[in-house]
Scaffold this motif. Structure first.
Motif, PDB file in Angstrom:
ATOM      1  N   GLY A   1       0.849  -1.178   0.000  1.00 19.12           N
ATOM      2  CA  GLY A   1       0.000   0.000   0.000  1.00 19.12           C
ATOM      3  C   GLY A   1       0.890   1.234   0.000  1.00 19.12           C
ATOM      4  O   GLY A   1       2.077   1.145   0.303  1.00 19.12           O
ATOM      5  N   PHE A   2       0.328   2.352  -0.328  1.00 13.51           N
ATOM      6  CA  PHE A   2       1.125   3.575  -0.429  1.00 13.51           C
ATOM      7  C   PHE A   2       0.644   4.652   0.536  1.00 13.51           C
ATOM      8  O   PHE A   2       0.863   5.839   0.319  1.00 13.51           O
ATOM      9  CB  PHE A   2       1.118   4.083  -1.877  1.00 13.51           C
ATOM     10  N   ASP A   3      -0.003   4.231   1.624  1.00 17.16           N
ATOM     11  CA  ASP A   3      -0.533   5.192   2.590  1.00 17.16           C
ATOM     12  C   ASP A   3       0.546   6.048   3.234  1.00 17.16           C
ATOM     13  O   ASP A   3       0.277   7.157   3.674  1.00 17.16           O
ATOM     14  CB  ASP A   3      -1.305   4.468   3.693  1.00 17.16           C
ATOM     15  N   GLY A   4       1.761   5.535   3.327  1.00 18.62           N
ATOM     16  CA  GLY A   4       2.844   6.289   3.945  1.00 18.62           C
ATOM     17  C   GLY A   4       3.543   7.247   3.007  1.00 18.62           C
ATOM     18  O   GLY A   4       4.515   7.908   3.383  1.00 18.62           O
ATOM     19  N   ALA A   5       3.066   7.350   1.767  1.00 22.00           N
ATOM     20  CA  ALA A   5       3.729   8.182   0.767  1.00 22.00           C
ATOM     21  C   ALA A   5       3.568   9.674   1.060  1.00 22.00           C
ATOM     22  O   ALA A   5       2.542  10.121   1.566  1.00 22.00           O
ATOM     23  CB  ALA A   5       3.180   7.886  -0.620  1.00 22.00           C
ATOM     24  N   GLN A   6       4.581  10.406   0.703  1.00 20.62           N
ATOM     25  CA  GLN A   6       4.541  11.859   0.818  1.00 20.62           C
ATOM     26  C   GLN A   6       3.372  12.383  -0.002  1.00 20.62           C
ATOM     27  O   GLN A   6       3.180  12.006  -1.156  1.00 20.62           O
ATOM     28  CB  GLN A   6       5.854  12.438   0.292  1.00 20.62           C
ATOM     29  N   GLY A   7       2.546  13.204   0.604  1.00 23.36           N
ATOM     30  CA  GLY A   7       1.424  13.801  -0.090  1.00 23.36           C
ATOM     31  C   GLY A   7       0.154  12.973  -0.076  1.00 23.36           C
ATOM     32  O   GLY A   7      -0.877  13.431  -0.553  1.00 23.36           O
ATOM     33  N   ASP A   8       0.197  11.767   0.464  1.00 22.46           N
ATOM     34  CA  ASP A   8      -1.002  10.934   0.523  1.00 22.46           C
ATOM     35  C   ASP A   8      -1.947  11.484   1.593  1.00 22.46           C
ATOM     36  O   ASP A   8      -1.530  11.760   2.712  1.00 22.46           O
ATOM     37  CB  ASP A   8      -0.633   9.491   0.848  1.00 22.46           C
ATOM     38  N   GLU A   9      -3.211  11.631   1.222  1.00 28.47           N
ATOM     39  CA  GLU A   9      -4.192  12.185   2.167  1.00 28.47           C
ATOM     40  C   GLU A   9      -4.299  11.360   3.433  1.00 28.47           C
ATOM     41  O   GLU A   9      -4.511  11.896   4.516  1.00 28.47           O
ATOM     42  CB  GLU A   9      -5.575  12.261   1.508  1.00 28.47           C
ATOM     43  N   GLY A  10      -4.191  10.062   3.322  1.00 32.28           N
ATOM     44  CA  GLY A  10      -4.304   9.199   4.484  1.00 32.28           C
ATOM     45  C   GLY A  10      -3.079   9.222   5.373  1.00 32.28           C
ATOM     46  O   GLY A  10      -3.063   8.630   6.441  1.00 32.28           O
ATOM     47  N   SER A  11      -2.033   9.907   4.926  1.00 32.94           N
ATOM     48  CA  SER A  11      -0.777   9.953   5.666  1.00 32.94           C
ATOM     49  C   SER A  11      -0.594  11.279   6.397  1.00 32.94           C
ATOM     50  O   SER A  11       0.475  11.559   6.900  1.00 32.94           O
ATOM     51  CB  SER A  11       0.386   9.736   4.693  1.00 32.94           C
ATOM     52  N   THR A  12      -1.626  12.096   6.444  1.00 37.63           N
ATOM     53  CA  THR A  12      -1.497  13.393   7.115  1.00 37.63           C
ATOM     54  C   THR A  12      -2.546  13.540   8.206  1.00 37.63           C
ATOM     55  O   THR A  12      -3.585  12.900   8.187  1.00 37.63           O
ATOM     56  CB  THR A  12      -1.662  14.555   6.126  1.00 37.63           C
ATOM     57  N   GLN A  13      -2.223  14.384   9.149  1.00 36.81           N
ATOM     58  CA  GLN A  13      -3.163  14.721  10.219  1.00 36.81           C
ATOM     59  C   GLN A  13      -2.865  16.149  10.640  1.00 36.81           C
ATOM     60  O   GLN A  13      -1.743  16.464  11.010  1.00 36.81           O
ATOM     61  CB  GLN A  13      -2.999  13.765  11.397  1.00 36.81           C
ATOM     62  N   ASP A  14      -3.849  16.990  10.574  1.00 37.51           N
ATOM     63  CA  ASP A  14      -3.688  18.399  10.937  1.00 37.51           C
ATOM     64  C   ASP A  14      -2.520  19.053  10.201  1.00 37.51           C
ATOM     65  O   ASP A  14      -1.774  19.841  10.765  1.00 37.51           O
ATOM     66  CB  ASP A  14      -3.507  18.555  12.447  1.00 37.51           C
ATOM     67  N   GLY A  15      -2.327  18.668   8.940  1.00 33.86           N
ATOM     68  CA  GLY A  15      -1.277  19.268   8.114  1.00 33.86           C
ATOM     69  C   GLY A  15       0.088  18.619   8.248  1.00 33.86           C
ATOM     70  O   GLY A  15       0.979  18.885   7.467  1.00 33.86           O
ATOM     71  N   ALA A  16       0.281  17.759   9.235  1.00 31.65           N
ATOM     72  CA  ALA A  16       1.570  17.088   9.416  1.00 31.65           C
ATOM     73  C   ALA A  16       1.552  15.758   8.671  1.00 31.65           C
ATOM     74  O   ALA A  16       0.518  15.110   8.574  1.00 31.65           O
ATOM     75  CB  ALA A  16       1.844  16.861  10.890  1.00 31.65           C
ATOM     76  N   VAL A  17       2.700  15.374   8.165  1.00 29.17           N
ATOM     77  CA  VAL A  17       2.789  14.152   7.360  1.00 29.17           C
ATOM     78  C   VAL A  17       2.947  12.915   8.234  1.00 29.17           C
ATOM     79  O   VAL A  17       3.305  13.004   9.406  1.00 29.17           O
ATOM     80  CB  VAL A  17       3.962  14.231   6.363  1.00 29.17           C
ATOM     81  N   GLY A  18       2.688  11.739   7.635  1.00 30.53           N
ATOM     82  CA  GLY A  18       2.849  10.461   8.331  1.00 30.53           C
ATOM     83  C   GLY A  18       4.287   9.983   8.279  1.00 30.53           C
ATOM     84  O   GLY A  18       5.139  10.453   9.009  1.00 30.53           O
ATOM     85  N   LEU A  19       4.588   9.057   7.378  1.00 32.43           N
ATOM     86  CA  LEU A  19       5.957   8.575   7.239  1.00 32.43           C
ATOM     87  C   LEU A  19       6.735   9.377   6.208  1.00 32.43           C
ATOM     88  O   LEU A  19       7.943   9.340   6.168  1.00 32.43           O
ATOM     89  CB  LEU A  19       5.966   7.091   6.855  1.00 32.43           C
ATOM     90  N   ASP A  20       6.043  10.073   5.324  1.00 32.36           N
ATOM     91  CA  ASP A  20       6.663  10.937   4.322  1.00 32.36           C
ATOM     92  C   ASP A  20       7.553  10.161   3.347  1.00 32.36           C
ATOM     93  O   ASP A  20       8.588  10.651   2.908  1.00 32.36           O
ATOM     94  CB  ASP A  20       7.450  12.061   5.003  1.00 32.36           C
ATOM     95  N   LEU A  21       7.141   8.944   3.008  1.00 29.98           N
ATOM     96  CA  LEU A  21       7.938   8.124   2.092  1.00 29.98           C
ATOM     97  C   LEU A  21       7.898   8.709   0.684  1.00 29.98           C
ATOM     98  O   LEU A  21       6.876   9.211   0.233  1.00 29.98           O
ATOM     99  CB  LEU A  21       7.414   6.690   2.073  1.00 29.98           C
ATOM    100  N   GLN A  22       9.026   8.622  -0.005  1.00 28.86           N
ATOM    101  CA  GLN A  22       9.145   9.160  -1.351  1.00 28.86           C
ATOM    102  C   GLN A  22       9.324   8.025  -2.353  1.00 28.86           C
ATOM    103  O   GLN A  22       9.531   6.874  -1.970  1.00 28.86           O
ATOM    104  CB  GLN A  22      10.310  10.141  -1.388  1.00 28.86           C
ATOM    105  N   GLN A  23       9.239   8.353  -3.619  1.00 26.95           N
ATOM    106  CA  GLN A  23       9.310   7.335  -4.668  1.00 26.95           C
ATOM    107  C   GLN A  23      10.555   6.472  -4.521  1.00 26.95           C
ATOM    108  O   GLN A  23      10.484   5.250  -4.654  1.00 26.95           O
ATOM    109  CB  GLN A  23       9.293   7.987  -6.047  1.00 26.95           C
ATOM    110  N   GLU A  24      11.683   7.076  -4.216  1.00 24.20           N
ATOM    111  CA  GLU A  24      12.913   6.293  -4.101  1.00 24.20           C
ATOM    112  C   GLU A  24      12.865   5.309  -2.929  1.00 24.20           C
ATOM    113  O   GLU A  24      13.520   4.266  -2.953  1.00 24.20           O
ATOM    114  CB  GLU A  24      14.161   7.173  -4.023  1.00 24.20           C
ATOM    115  N   ASP A  25      12.068   5.604  -1.909  1.00 24.47           N
ATOM    116  CA  ASP A  25      11.909   4.653  -0.800  1.00 24.47           C
ATOM    117  C   ASP A  25      11.181   3.399  -1.273  1.00 24.47           C
ATOM    118  O   ASP A  25      11.574   2.284  -0.928  1.00 24.47           O
ATOM    119  CB  ASP A  25      11.136   5.297   0.360  1.00 24.47           C
TER     120      ASP A  25
END
Length: 102
Positions: free
Chosen positions: A50-74
């Motif tokens: 799954g890609f929930d931890g990806a940078q910019g994923d809506e499911g990876s943010t809360q109150d404007g802060a990111v989750g894992l912020d994973l990028q394509q190279e990860d």
């Protein structure tokens, strides 16, 4: 069972100070997982992705802060590591399933 928890970046460090956070922590935990799987010696590697931890994923943010912020190279690195494991452990046999959808 191997439990390798990660905290999203939006969780306060004081809440779970002992848990790793972010991209580099994700890679370290994945390396630990791959070591354990290699020691196990599977005949087939099955991956649910799954890609929930990806940078910019809506499911990876809360109150404007990111989750894992994973990028394509990860994700590319992860795929390479899993492929290397499969070649070493089970003649390259890998089944990968894409999860997703909110």
């Amino acid at each position: 069972v191997l439990n390798l928890p990660l905290c999203p970046l939006w969780s306060p460090p004081s809440m779970l100070p002992h848990l790793p956070r972010g991209r580099l922590a994700w890679r370290r935990q994945l390396e630990r997982l791959l070591e354990a799987v290699t020691a196990f010696g599977p005949s087939l590697v099955m991956v649910s992705v799954g890609f929930d931890g990806a940078q910019g994923d809506e499911g990876s943010t809360q109150d404007g802060a990111v989750g894992l912020d994973l990028q394509q190279e990860d994700f590319e690195w992860c795929g390479q590591q899993i492929g290397n494991l499969a070649v070493t452990a089970c003649n390259g046999r890998v089944v990968s399933v894409l999860e997703g959808g909110y």
